[in-house]
Design a protein around this motif. Sequence first.
Motif, PDB file in Angstrom:
ATOM      1  N   VAL A  90       0.645  -1.103   0.202  1.00  0.00           N
ATOM      2  CA  VAL A  90       0.120   0.043   0.099  1.00  0.00           C
ATOM      3  C   VAL A  90       0.727   1.372  -0.092  1.00  0.00           C
ATOM      4  N   THR A  91       0.615   2.197  -1.220  1.00  0.00           N
ATOM      5  CA  THR A  91       0.987   3.453  -0.866  1.00  0.00           C
ATOM      6  C   THR A  91      -0.049   4.436  -0.793  1.00  0.00           C
ATOM      7  N   ASP A  92       0.184   5.671  -0.811  1.00  0.00           N
ATOM      8  CA  ASP A  92      -0.946   6.575  -0.703  1.00  0.00           C
ATOM      9  C   ASP A  92      -0.572   8.180  -0.961  1.00  0.00           C
ATOM     10  N   VAL A  93      -1.683   8.655  -1.205  1.00  0.00           N
ATOM     11  CA  VAL A  93      -1.407  10.236  -1.317  1.00  0.00           C
ATOM     12  C   VAL A  93      -2.515  10.686  -0.369  1.00  0.00           C
ATOM     13  N   ASP A  94      -2.290  11.619   0.520  1.00  0.00           N
ATOM     14  CA  ASP A  94      -2.868  12.062   1.417  1.00  0.00           C
ATOM     15  C   ASP A  94      -3.784  13.362   1.135  1.00  0.00           C
ATOM     16  N   LEU A  95      -5.203  13.153   0.710  1.00  0.00           N
ATOM     17  CA  LEU A  95      -5.935  14.202   0.125  1.00  0.00           C
ATOM     18  C   LEU A  95      -6.010  15.175   1.022  1.00  0.00           C
ATOM     19  N   GLY A  96      -6.139  14.765   2.502  1.00  0.00           N
ATOM     20  CA  GLY A  96      -6.465  15.967   3.440  1.00  0.00           C
ATOM     21  C   GLY A  96      -5.321  16.906   3.728  1.00  0.00           C
ATOM     22  N   ARG A  97      -3.910  16.548   2.988  1.00  0.00           N
ATOM     23  CA  ARG A  97      -3.084  17.549   3.188  1.00  0.00           C
ATOM     24  C   ARG A  97      -2.556  18.466   2.089  1.00  0.00           C
ATOM     25  N   ALA A  98      -3.145  19.718   2.449  1.00  0.00           N
ATOM     26  CA  ALA A  98      -3.232  20.701   1.251  1.00  0.00           C
ATOM     27  C   ALA A  98      -1.828  21.312   1.026  1.00  0.00           C
ATOM     28  N   PRO A  99      -1.541  21.095  -0.407  1.00  0.00           N
ATOM     29  CA  PRO A  99       0.009  21.509  -0.780  1.00  0.00           C
ATOM     30  C   PRO A  99       0.240  23.009  -0.474  1.00  0.00           C
ATOM     31  N   GLY A 100       1.584  23.288   0.152  1.00  0.00           N
ATOM     32  CA  GLY A 100       1.817  24.655   0.475  1.00  0.00           C
ATOM     33  C   GLY A 100       1.960  25.491  -1.035  1.00  0.00           C
ATOM     34  N   LEU A 101       2.172  26.775  -0.731  1.00  0.00           N
ATOM     35  CA  LEU A 101       2.222  27.824  -1.812  1.00  0.00           C
ATOM     36  C   LEU A 101       3.097  27.348  -2.825  1.00  0.00           C
ATOM     37  N   LEU A 102       4.400  27.147  -2.328  1.00  0.00           N
ATOM     38  CA  LEU A 102       5.609  26.850  -3.300  1.00  0.00           C
ATOM     39  C   LEU A 102       5.331  25.278  -4.089  1.00  0.00           C
ATOM     40  N   ARG A 103       4.652  24.239  -3.379  1.00  0.00           N
ATOM     41  CA  ARG A 103       4.275  23.220  -4.053  1.00  0.00           C
ATOM     42  C   ARG A 103       3.384  23.510  -5.218  1.00  0.00           C
ATOM     43  N   ARG A 104       2.340  24.408  -4.999  1.00  0.00           N
ATOM     44  CA  ARG A 104       1.335  24.550  -5.928  1.00  0.00           C
ATOM     45  C   ARG A 104       1.962  25.552  -6.985  1.00  0.00           C
ATOM     46  N   VAL A 105       2.858  26.501  -6.799  1.00  0.00           N
ATOM     47  CA  VAL A 105       3.601  27.033  -8.037  1.00  0.00           C
ATOM     48  C   VAL A 105       4.310  26.404  -8.903  1.00  0.00           C
ATOM     49  N   THR A 106       4.897  25.421  -8.306  1.00  0.00           N
ATOM     50  CA  THR A 106       5.863  24.423  -9.158  1.00  0.00           C
ATOM     51  C   THR A 106       5.167  23.356  -9.550  1.00  0.00           C
ATOM     52  N   GLY A 107       3.763  23.196  -9.565  1.00  0.00           N
ATOM     53  CA  GLY A 107       3.142  22.241 -10.099  1.00  0.00           C
ATOM     54  C   GLY A 107       2.890  20.788  -9.035  1.00  0.00           C
ATOM     55  N   GLY A 108       3.066  21.201  -7.669  1.00  0.00           N
ATOM     56  CA  GLY A 108       3.118  19.991  -6.957  1.00  0.00           C
ATOM     57  C   GLY A 108       1.635  19.998  -6.203  1.00  0.00           C
ATOM     58  N   GLY A 109       0.632  20.365  -7.027  1.00  0.00           N
ATOM     59  CA  GLY A 109      -0.756  20.074  -6.220  1.00  0.00           C
ATOM     60  C   GLY A 109      -1.308  18.859  -6.102  1.00  0.00           C
ATOM     61  N   LEU A 110      -2.493  18.567  -5.413  1.00  0.00           N
ATOM     62  CA  LEU A 110      -2.998  17.040  -5.192  1.00  0.00           C
ATOM     63  C   LEU A 110      -2.740  16.167  -6.462  1.00  0.00           C
ATOM     64  N   GLU A 111      -3.241  17.066  -7.538  1.00  0.00           N
ATOM     65  CA  GLU A 111      -3.684  16.173  -8.662  1.00  0.00           C
ATOM     66  C   GLU A 111      -2.067  15.916  -9.266  1.00  0.00           C
ATOM     67  N   ALA A 112      -1.177  16.569  -9.153  1.00  0.00           N
ATOM     68  CA  ALA A 112       0.431  16.224  -9.515  1.00  0.00           C
ATOM     69  C   ALA A 112       0.912  15.295  -8.717  1.00  0.00           C
ATOM     70  N   GLN A 113       0.519  15.019  -7.444  1.00  0.00           N
ATOM     71  CA  GLN A 113       1.055  14.014  -6.523  1.00  0.00           C
ATOM     72  C   GLN A 113       0.184  12.917  -7.007  1.00  0.00           C
ATOM     73  N   VAL A 114      -1.096  12.800  -7.285  1.00  0.00           N
ATOM     74  CA  VAL A 114      -1.489  11.470  -7.931  1.00  0.00           C
ATOM     75  C   VAL A 114      -0.947  11.006  -9.173  1.00  0.00           C
ATOM     76  N   GLU A 115      -0.697  11.957 -10.146  1.00  0.00           N
ATOM     77  CA  GLU A 115      -0.008  11.452 -11.303  1.00  0.00           C
ATOM     78  C   GLU A 115       1.257  10.813 -10.937  1.00  0.00           C
ATOM     79  N   LYS A 116       2.042  11.518 -10.079  1.00  0.00           N
ATOM     80  CA  LYS A 116       3.434  10.984  -9.601  1.00  0.00           C
ATOM     81  C   LYS A 116       3.476   9.592  -8.978  1.00  0.00           C
ATOM     82  N   ALA A 117       2.415   9.512  -8.065  1.00  0.00           N
ATOM     83  CA  ALA A 117       2.300   8.254  -7.408  1.00  0.00           C
ATOM     84  C   ALA A 117       1.812   7.162  -8.304  1.00  0.00           C
ATOM     85  N   VAL A 118       0.997   7.203  -9.291  1.00  0.00           N
ATOM     86  CA  VAL A 118       0.660   6.353 -10.223  1.00  0.00           C
ATOM     87  C   VAL A 118       1.646   5.796 -11.195  1.00  0.00           C
TER      88      VAL A 118
END
Length: 352
Positions: free
Chosen positions: A35-63
């Motif tokens: 089991v691996t996971d993406v914690d959808l309750g953990r909102a990405p910080g401003l830097l991560r959102r600016v650099t394309g590290g939002g929740l959807e990017a995290q899902v793509e990376k994990a898959v």
Amino acid sequence: MTEHPKVLLLADLDPQRNPHMLQRRRAFERLGCRVTDVDLGRAPGLLRRVTGGGLEAQVEKAVTRDAPDLVLLMGGLELDPDFLRRFRDGATAAVWVNWLPFDLASVDQAIPHAAACDQCFVIGSDVAAHVGAALGREVGVLPLAADPSVYRPHHSRDQYRANVVFAGRATPRREALLAEVLEFGLALRGPGWRQTSLRDYCRGEALDTEEFVRAYGGASVAINIHERAPGASAAEASCNQRLFEIAAIGVPQVVDRRGDLPDHYTPGAECFVFDDAADLKSAVETVLLDPPAAQVVAEAARRTTLSRHTYMHRVRDLLQRVGMAPVPAAGNGSRGEVAADALTSGSRSEPA
């Protein structure tokens, strides 16, 4: 399919808000899944959102990184349904499943997210009919459950000892029903009760998991009153988390009638069921007048929970329905689950 399915869990995994999500994750692990996971309750910080590290990017990376056999959403409301649909169709061969932990009062918000997945499971027959009609396809029923390593007999003898206990948020319907059993020694725990006419019976507004177990563990009678969808009738069917948790704790449970209840526990033999305030008062009195007989009922419910209604049972069922027969890790099973250390001690229980 691989011998040990790889599962990517997409859920709010905050141990304070959603301890049950961690209990479900542990059930997958105990059945041998990786089991691996993406914690959808953990909102990405401003830097991560600016650099394309939002929740959807995290899902793509994990898959891409984990190449899961199963992508499991627990609601997934934090994600854009259009993103889920596009990504599922174009980026992975995994089976995408949404297990919606919602009743009729809250499930509508999740229908677009269910439509974006290959399969959908819901907690009761009424929700299955509602969501299935909206999606135009069959929706499976996978009820809620309990982790008996967390919800277990406690026998509180301190400030948690009480004749009659209800733990859950205050609602007008609950207030009206519980007003009928004040004479039996009522103790309330949960948010909102200090703003009601029953404020004097409130022993605390916090509902963390440890307090929940201690409160019901110290009860002679545990009352469970479901929330209802606005304007709903008594015909609602799905059963809440509390039904299984109280049964696992092993105290006599008095619960309002639900359509799916007999599929889980036998009324009269494993729980006491009421339809209105008079029924509730009568059921509570019955339990208090004959504690040995009531304890027989409670112990029967606990045995049924251990044999049919743990999260390991639910996860095994889910994996089998999507064609991924689980291979339990050595020494696991329902006995192992009961013996395991409590994962969520001190965390907040899901509202009910």
